[in-house]
Design a protein around this motif. Structure first.
Motif, mmCIF file in Angstrom:
data_model
loop_
_atom_site.group_PDB
_atom_site.id
_atom_site.type_symbol
_atom_site.label_atom_id
_atom_site.label_comp_id
_atom_site.label_asym_id
_atom_site.label_seq_id
_atom_site.Cartn_x
_atom_site.Cartn_y
_atom_site.Cartn_z
ATOM 1 N N THR A 70 42.233 39.149 39.357
ATOM 2 C CA THR A 70 41.262 38.262 40.002
ATOM 3 C C THR A 70 41.370 38.270 41.525
ATOM 4 O O THR A 70 40.404 37.941 42.208
ATOM 5 N N LYS A 71 42.524 38.658 42.052
ATOM 6 C CA LYS A 71 42.700 38.664 43.511
ATOM 7 C C LYS A 71 42.205 39.950 44.165
ATOM 8 O O LYS A 71 42.107 40.019 45.387
ATOM 9 N N ASP A 72 41.895 40.953 43.363
ATOM 10 C CA ASP A 72 41.379 42.205 43.927
ATOM 11 C C ASP A 72 40.049 41.957 44.625
ATOM 12 O O ASP A 72 39.240 41.135 44.188
ATOM 13 N N SER A 122 35.946 38.834 46.279
ATOM 14 C CA SER A 122 37.039 38.924 45.309
ATOM 15 C C SER A 122 36.475 38.806 43.892
ATOM 16 O O SER A 122 35.399 38.223 43.679
ATOM 17 N N LEU A 139 37.666 36.969 41.687
ATOM 18 C CA LEU A 139 37.685 35.538 41.390
ATOM 19 C C LEU A 139 36.362 34.877 41.787
ATOM 20 O O LEU A 139 35.819 34.054 41.045
#
Length: 147
Positions: free
Chosen positions: A59-61, A75, A77
């Motif tokens: 999710t942080k990618d 992101s 997320l």
């Protein structure tokens, strides 16, 4: 306003514990304020889904989208807040989550597995040649369930 125009996987890689939806240019595009942005594989290039929890892991990618010379970083997320993004991801992942997990096999087991698959395919060819539709359908379902 942010919305997903299109999300198709470049390919999907199945692993024992996760499914990786690989992204590529022209396969993923979003609308931001009535402008169309296309995914550019600069930073993040995939969506990783845990097979057990069925949740997106990375999710942080950050994914990069481009419209002309203008680039935007979003992101995963943030994208997860969009219902249409989750709908697209779920429709892609659903096919792979239903299948059995690939198992870490020994070399001998892999050879036996491959021979069984080749034999099933040979039997399908034989059923087609003899026009045995019931046998054909049974074998297709056997391959679908076991391979």
């Amino acid at each position: 306003m942010l919305s997903v125009q299109m999300l198709k996987p470049f390919y999907v890689k199945q692993e024992v514990d996760r499914i990786r939806i690989m992204l590529a240019y022209q396969y993923f595009s979003i609308h931001i304020d009535d402008k169309l942005y296309h995914f550019v594989p600069v930073e993040g290039r995939e969506i990783s889904i845990n097979r057990d929890t069925k949740q997106i892991e990375n999710t942080k990618d950050v994914l990069v989208f481009q419209n002309g010379k203008h680039m935007i970083q979003i992101s995963i997320l943030e994208l997860m807040d969009l219902p249409d993004f989750l709908t697209h991801v779920n429709s892609i992942a659903h096919r792979y989550l239903k299948k059995k997990k690939p198992v870490n096999l020994t070399k001998v087991d892999r050879v036996i597995h491959e021979l069984e698959m080749q034999n099933a395919k040979r039997l399908i060819d034989e059923a087609l040649d003899k026009r045995e539709t019931k046998k054909f359908h049974d074998l297709v379902w056997y391959i679908k369930d076991n391979f």
